[in-house]
Write a protein that holds these residues in place. Sequence first.
Motif, PDB file in Angstrom:
ATOM      1  N   GLU A  36       4.102   1.249  -7.459  1.00  0.00           N
ATOM      2  CA  GLU A  36       3.522  -0.268  -7.697  1.00  0.00           C
ATOM      3  C   GLU A  36       2.791  -0.028  -9.453  1.00  0.00           C
ATOM      4  OE1 GLU A  36       0.421  -2.246  -5.980  1.00  0.00           O
ATOM      5  OE2 GLU A  36       0.484  -3.886  -7.653  1.00  0.00           O
TER       6      GLU A  36
ATOM      7  N   TYR B 284     -14.954  -4.185  -0.432  1.00  0.00           N
ATOM      8  CA  TYR B 284     -14.670  -5.946  -1.600  1.00  0.00           C
ATOM      9  C   TYR B 284     -15.320  -6.572  -0.205  1.00  0.00           C
ATOM     10  CZ  TYR B 284     -12.044  -3.830  -5.069  1.00  0.00           C
ATOM     11  OH  TYR B 284     -11.648  -2.918  -6.520  1.00  0.00           O
TER      12      TYR B 284
ATOM     13  N   ARG C 247     -10.198   6.067  -4.607  1.00  0.00           N
ATOM     14  CA  ARG C 247      -8.936   5.277  -5.663  1.00  0.00           C
ATOM     15  C   ARG C 247     -10.772   6.083  -6.334  1.00  0.00           C
ATOM     16  NH1 ARG C 247      -7.690   1.105  -8.404  1.00  0.00           N
ATOM     17  NH2 ARG C 247      -7.256   2.814  -9.404  1.00  0.00           N
TER      18      ARG C 247
ATOM     19  N   HIS D  71     -12.115  -4.423 -12.028  1.00  0.00           N
ATOM     20  CA  HIS D  71     -11.078  -5.017 -12.126  1.00  0.00           C
ATOM     21  C   HIS D  71     -11.063  -6.656 -12.955  1.00  0.00           C
ATOM     22  CE1 HIS D  71      -8.401  -3.457  -8.980  1.00  0.00           C
ATOM     23  NE2 HIS D  71      -9.822  -3.174  -8.033  1.00  0.00           N
TER      24      HIS D  71
ATOM     25  N   LEU E 257       0.955  -1.184  -0.347  1.00  0.00           N
ATOM     26  CA  LEU E 257       0.150  -0.002   0.046  1.00  0.00           C
ATOM     27  C   LEU E 257       1.263   1.350   0.510  1.00  0.00           C
ATOM     28  CD1 LEU E 257      -2.985   0.557   0.173  1.00  0.00           C
ATOM     29  CD2 LEU E 257      -3.274   0.540   2.517  1.00  0.00           C
TER      30      LEU E 257
ATOM     31  N   VAL F 249      -3.652   5.952  -5.736  1.00  0.00           N
ATOM     32  CA  VAL F 249      -2.730   5.346  -6.846  1.00  0.00           C
ATOM     33  C   VAL F 249      -2.339   5.060  -7.728  1.00  0.00           C
ATOM     34  CG1 VAL F 249      -3.041   3.633  -4.726  1.00  0.00           C
ATOM     35  CG2 VAL F 249      -3.497   2.722  -7.208  1.00  0.00           C
TER      36      VAL F 249
ATOM     37  N   PHE G  85      -7.341  -6.692  -3.670  1.00  0.00           N
ATOM     38  CA  PHE G  85      -7.927  -7.540  -3.465  1.00  0.00           C
ATOM     39  C   PHE G  85      -8.990  -8.569  -4.195  1.00  0.00           C
ATOM     40  CE2 PHE G  85      -8.823  -3.653  -1.806  1.00  0.00           C
ATOM     41  CZ  PHE G  85      -8.752  -3.888  -0.125  1.00  0.00           C
TER      42      PHE G  85
ATOM     43  N   ILE H 164      -8.816   3.675  -0.196  1.00  0.00           N
ATOM     44  CA  ILE H 164      -8.129   2.544  -0.158  1.00  0.00           C
ATOM     45  C   ILE H 164      -7.704   2.434   1.126  1.00  0.00           C
ATOM     46  CG2 ILE H 164      -7.106   2.515  -2.000  1.00  0.00           C
ATOM     47  CD1 ILE H 164      -4.576   4.289  -0.432  1.00  0.00           C
TER      48      ILE H 164
ATOM     49  N   HIS I 103     -14.207   1.881  -9.757  1.00  0.00           N
ATOM     50  CA  HIS I 103     -13.657   0.823 -10.934  1.00  0.00           C
ATOM     51  C   HIS I 103     -13.900  -0.528 -11.279  1.00  0.00           C
ATOM     52  CE1 HIS I 103     -10.588   0.583  -7.934  1.00  0.00           C
ATOM     53  NE2 HIS I 103     -10.539  -0.634  -8.148  1.00  0.00           N
TER      54      HIS I 103
ATOM     55  N   ASP J 296       1.802   1.866  -3.501  1.00  0.00           N
ATOM     56  CA  ASP J 296       1.029   2.278  -4.006  1.00  0.00           C
ATOM     57  C   ASP J 296       0.769   3.774  -4.289  1.00  0.00           C
ATOM     58  OD1 ASP J 296       0.457  -0.143  -4.261  1.00  0.00           O
ATOM     59  OD2 ASP J 296      -1.175  -0.154  -3.620  1.00  0.00           O
TER      60      ASP J 296
END
Length: 272
Positions: free
Chosen positions: A62, A151, A206, A211, A54, A239, A88, A187, A209, A57
């Motif tokens: 990253e 999540y 963030r 994934h 993290l 990030v 996640f 985050i 989004h 990030d």
Amino acid sequence: NAHPRLKEIIPSLVRHLHDFAREVKLTVGEWEAAVEFLNECGKMSNDRRNETQLLCDILGLESLVDDITSKLLASSASETPSAILGPFYRHNAPLLPNGSSIIQDLDPSVPWYTQAVADSAHVTGRVLSSSGEPIKGAIVDVWHAAPNGLYEQQDEAQPDMNFRGRFMTDAEGRYSFYALRPVSYPIPDDGPSGRLLKLLDRHPYRPGHIHFIVSAPGFRTLTTQLYDDRDHYVTNDAVFAVKDELIVKFVPKEGDPKALWLLEYDFVLGRK
Ligand code: DHB
Ligand code: FE
């Protein structure tokens, strides 16, 4: 038995670290605080939480190494850009038939039911080779956060594997599933990285989004994210993982009782 790559990397790291320390006139006290900070990140990390990652990030590291790696491997400019995996991902999400939903608990008792209905989305498209041929039998592995910004594994109230699924492309290379327009969320900021963000006057958000990991035999596996263009944080990701080609538009969908929005997106994979 020396290690050639380390013999290349470490002297360069030392040179840049020394230049950095000279540039900011780093003091012993500040260096000690940094050592303590890294120790704290390490102690806090486990299978469910990687605080050191993290930290990388929020420093953009990253995202940078992801970009460097994908450019090293890419053989064609038409390949879909990659984005970071993030913390996640879970293996073995349910393998679902095309056209099914990854929403397991859209039930009027969840507090965010109204928002979820308003954000219901049909996501579909094809998986293609860089020369434009459809790839049959590709696996599209998807996951996103719930409208509360969590999540499934961060949230006791959600069923196992909620908002996760894997889909196999058909003979035309097509995948299709129902999900939600993703929302922005912070985050995890209750550890040392979150403390650092606050000291820097930075926010932990963030942009919304979804994934994806898209894989097919003979092709390089693509790990990426798609960003909803309605999201305020799309130009201000905590990030630094957003790329222009990954910003997408959900358009209103008519005549589908399961979705108010449609997102069409084709993924282009490079050959191994
Ligand atoms: C990070 C990335 C994510 O995709 C996410 O959902 C949360 C955190 C990260 O880079 O730390
Ligand atoms: Fe994420």
